[in-house]
Scaffold this active site. Structure first.
Site, PDB file in Angstrom:
ATOM      1  N   GLU A  43     -27.571 -29.102 -33.581  1.00 40.65           N
ATOM      2  CA  GLU A  43     -27.976 -28.167 -32.519  1.00 40.65           C
ATOM      3  C   GLU A  43     -27.128 -26.890 -32.570  1.00 40.65           C
ATOM      4  OE1 GLU A  43     -28.275 -28.207 -27.590  1.00 40.65           O
ATOM      5  OE2 GLU A  43     -27.227 -29.810 -28.665  1.00 40.65           O
ATOM      6  N   LYS A 110     -35.900 -26.913 -26.676  1.00 36.88           N
ATOM      7  CA  LYS A 110     -35.271 -27.990 -25.920  1.00 36.88           C
ATOM      8  C   LYS A 110     -35.816 -28.022 -24.496  1.00 36.88           C
ATOM      9  CE  LYS A 110     -30.544 -29.671 -24.923  1.00 36.88           C
ATOM     10  NZ  LYS A 110     -29.108 -29.375 -25.143  1.00 36.88           N
ATOM     11  N   TYR A 116     -24.287 -30.387 -16.223  1.00 37.84           N
ATOM     12  CA  TYR A 116     -23.303 -31.261 -15.592  1.00 37.84           C
ATOM     13  C   TYR A 116     -22.123 -31.398 -16.549  1.00 37.84           C
ATOM     14  CZ  TYR A 116     -25.381 -34.560 -18.868  1.00 37.84           C
ATOM     15  OH  TYR A 116     -25.846 -35.156 -20.014  1.00 37.84           O
ATOM     16  N   CYS A 146     -30.811 -32.900 -28.633  1.00 37.44           N
ATOM     17  CA  CYS A 146     -29.706 -33.472 -27.852  1.00 37.44           C
ATOM     18  C   CYS A 146     -30.153 -34.156 -26.562  1.00 37.44           C
ATOM     19  CB  CYS A 146     -28.664 -32.393 -27.575  1.00 37.44           C
ATOM     20  SG  CYS A 146     -26.989 -33.063 -27.285  1.00 37.44           S
ATOM     21  N   GLY A 289       8.664 -28.344 -28.228  1.00 40.31           N
ATOM     22  CA  GLY A 289       9.947 -28.882 -27.824  1.00 40.31           C
ATOM     23  C   GLY A 289       9.948 -30.384 -27.988  1.00 40.31           C
ATOM     24  N   LEU A 290      10.944 -30.902 -28.686  1.00 37.13           N
ATOM     25  CA  LEU A 290      11.036 -32.341 -28.953  1.00 37.13           C
ATOM     26  C   LEU A 290      12.216 -32.898 -28.178  1.00 37.13           C
ATOM     27  CD1 LEU A 290       9.760 -34.635 -30.635  1.00 37.13           C
ATOM     28  CD2 LEU A 290      11.429 -34.102 -32.426  1.00 37.13           C
ATOM     29  N   SER A 291      11.924 -33.748 -27.182  1.00 41.26           N
ATOM     30  CA  SER A 291      12.956 -34.197 -26.258  1.00 41.26           C
ATOM     31  C   SER A 291      13.504 -35.579 -26.565  1.00 41.26           C
ATOM     32  CB  SER A 291      12.377 -34.214 -24.836  1.00 41.26           C
ATOM     33  OG  SER A 291      11.395 -35.229 -24.717  1.00 41.26           O
ATOM     34  N   GLY A 292      12.794 -36.341 -27.398  1.00 34.42           N
ATOM     35  CA  GLY A 292      13.145 -37.736 -27.578  1.00 34.42           C
ATOM     36  C   GLY A 292      12.378 -38.648 -26.652  1.00 34.42           C
ATOM     37  N   VAL A 294       8.497 -40.025 -25.055  1.00 32.74           N
ATOM     38  CA  VAL A 294       7.286 -40.495 -25.721  1.00 32.74           C
ATOM     39  C   VAL A 294       6.217 -39.411 -25.802  1.00 32.74           C
ATOM     40  CG1 VAL A 294       6.245 -41.456 -23.612  1.00 32.74           C
ATOM     41  CG2 VAL A 294       5.660 -42.430 -25.858  1.00 32.74           C
ATOM     42  N   SER A 296       6.457 -35.963 -26.055  1.00 33.81           N
ATOM     43  CA  SER A 296       6.692 -35.007 -27.137  1.00 33.81           C
ATOM     44  C   SER A 296       6.663 -35.694 -28.492  1.00 33.81           C
ATOM     45  CB  SER A 296       8.014 -34.259 -26.931  1.00 33.81           C
ATOM     46  OG  SER A 296       9.120 -35.130 -26.984  1.00 33.81           O
TER      47      SER A 296
END
Length: 538
Positions: A43, A110, A116, A146, A289-292, A294, A296
């Site tokens: 489509e 169509k 919605y 569709c 940013g990697l914080s340690g 779960v 990130s």
């Protein structure tokens, strides 16, 4: 003689009409050279989906008409079924057109325009009203687009008009469980009317939406006999013939592959969403940013799988409250994934802000204000690196936190794209464990320690939030199922807790309006799906 059909599951770029036309031509020529005599595209394949208000620009529609002429002149020796917008008497229509050797053979408009969830087609299109059937290699093919498949009328109309095979072209976005819903519905339509159905779906990421592809073929008994891969461009070759009783048959055995792992499907959707957002918007890579923690950690794994480790940078920004194990786990994950890191402590910036604000804060105790300053220090650092490097900043907040406002405006919410914005916290843990099954990526300690924003001493998320298992369940009922407070309480959740969660959701709409877009994986994501007033007395 068998009719050889190829479903071309392509990944167009919304608005790139010239580029998409070349993709269509290339795929058509390749299908012809591979022996196909009919190729079916999704489509609105020419414009990409959803083109939204681009459809209101006269120049956009002029380019569509020019591209159709170009396709007709180049894609010869094969019949094409493709989707595009068509301006005609009565308005603009979402059509499936049949082109053969440069000539328009038939067009179908169509009939059912979804309005919605993430769809807004009635803003742009008028509804068609009649069936379209065309003949090809001795068979009569009906067309639907569709949403028409989800309604009984258009399919019945096509059958009444003489269709022996139905071609259904789609731009059907992904959410968890959608693949099974589609196959079940199309199977019922096929068996109910006794004709095979070829389902051609778009693939690719478009802003918040991910189109999973997963095109398939069902026989006249409603059995799935062929499937294209999900989340990848693909060609699905189909042969159709009539047997001795003049019954149309698909020349293929039933596809009996096992059901895919639901977590694997969601993970693949997130990866494709990130890859296409970065690629289609021309970013050189990503930074986060990697914080340690779960969230990130999962975001980094998704980014690496989407873009490659060499295009991702992780920044550690420890504070006075950051535990040693957080830094250790962050560095270990980066090592496992082969990602370059840099460490920029925020203490100098934090102290500078506290010093500047000391007169304004005089006589007042420390509270969440100081916590937010830390998050905003990190946001400034990450945005600066993003600006300087040309890499998009990925935020790392999950749906549970976004729902209740457990996030800082202009701090951890700062960024260009939010990969796990629609992923509840408990699902974050499941996806992290799934990713580790593919290869060690996220240290086990990240998955077992108590989650914490580490913005004050000995802080955990559960100091201010309910347990995530209960929180996620209540949020699902309130946000995705639209259940009221009393109905949720009736399912066994404490009245006070439910009311508190609902208040947090309602009062934080203003934050969500300012959040970056993120991949939609549920039936009700924040953004296009859920449009609530910020100012409300409900």
């Amino acid at each position: 003689m068998a009719c050889r059909i190829q479903i071309a599951q392509i990944n167009p770029l919304v608005g790139d009409i010239a580029g998409n036309a070349e993709r269509l031509i290339s795929a058509s020529v390749a299908a012809r050279d591979a022996g196909a005599d009919l190729v079916v595209f999704p489509e609105l394949a020419l414009t990409g989906y959803p083109p939204e208000d681009l459809l209101l620009r006269p120049e956009f529609m002029r380019r569509v008409e020019s591209a159709l002429e170009h396709i007709a002149s180049e894609a010869v020796g094969i019949t094409l079924v493709l989707g595009y917008p068509r301006a005609a008497v009565g308005g603009l229509f979402n059509v499936a057109g049949v082109w053969r050797d440069g000539e328009l053979v038939a067009e179908y408009a169509k009939q059912h325009l979804p309005n919605y969830s993430v769809f807004d087609e009635k803003r742009y299109f008028q509804s068609g009203s009649t069936a379209t059937v065309f003949e090809h290699c001795g068979l009569r093919f009906g067309l639907t687009v569709c949403e028409d498949m989800w309604q009984e009328g258009p399919v019945a109309q096509a059958v009444e008009a003489g269709a022996q095979v139905l071609l259904n072209i789609n731009a059907s976005p992904f959410h968890a469980g959608k693949l099974q819903e589609r196959e079940s519905l199309v199977g019922r339509r096929a068996s109910g009317h006794g004709l095979p159905i070829l389902y051609a779906n778009l693939v690719g990421g478009q802003d918040e939406l991910v189109f999973d592809g997963a095109s398939f073929v069902v026989d006249r008994e409603g059995r799935v006999v062929q499937r294209a891969p999900a989340f990848a461009e693909a060609e699905l070759r189909v042969e159709i013939d009539r047997d001795s009783d003049d019954v149309v048959r698909i020349q293929s055995a039933e596809d009996d592959r096992p059901e895919p792992d639901p977590d694997a499907v969601i993970y693949d959707a997130l990866v494709l969403g990130v890859r296409d957002y970065v690629r289609k918007n021309g970013f050189g890579g990503a930074v986060l940013g990697l914080s340690g923690g779960v969230d990130s950690s999962l975001t980094l794994a998704i980014a690496v799988d989407a873009l490659g480790a060499d295009r991702v940078e992780a920044v550690l920004m420890p504070s006075r409250y950051t535990a040693d194990m957080s830094n250790e786990d962050a560095l270990e994950e980066a090592r496992l994934l082969g990602v370059a890191t840099r460490t920029i402590p925020i203490e100098p910036a934090f102290l500078a802000f506290l010093d500047m604000l000391e007169p304004a804060f005089a006589g007042q105790p420390a509270d969440v204000t100081e916590e937010n300053i830390q998050a905003r220090c990190r946001g400034i650092i990450l945005m600066a690196i993003s600006n300087k490097s040309g890499r998009i900043l990925l935020t790392t907040g999950n749906k549970s936190e976004m729902s209740v406002g457990y996030a800082t405006l202009y701090g951890d919410m700062a960024g260009g794209f939010a990969p796990i914005k629609d992923v509840p916290k408990m699902l974050v843990y499941r996806l992290a464990r799934y990713r580790n099954r593919l290869g060690e990526a996220i240290p086990e300690r990240v998955l077992t320690r108590a989650p914490s924003a580490e913005l004050r001493a000995d802080q955990t998320d559960q100091d201010s939030l309910p347990e995530y298992e209960s929180l996620d369940a209540i949020l699902r009922l309130y946000i995705e199922e639209d259940e009221g407070i009393d109905a949720i309480v009736a399912q066994g959740y404490p009245d006070e807790l439910v009311r508190r969660v609902a208040r947090l959701v309602d009062r934080n709409e203003y934050k969500r309006r300012q959040a970056p877009p993120g991949v939609r994986i549920s039936k009700r994501a924040f953004g296009r799906d859920r449009r609530y007033p910020i100012t409300s007395g409900f």
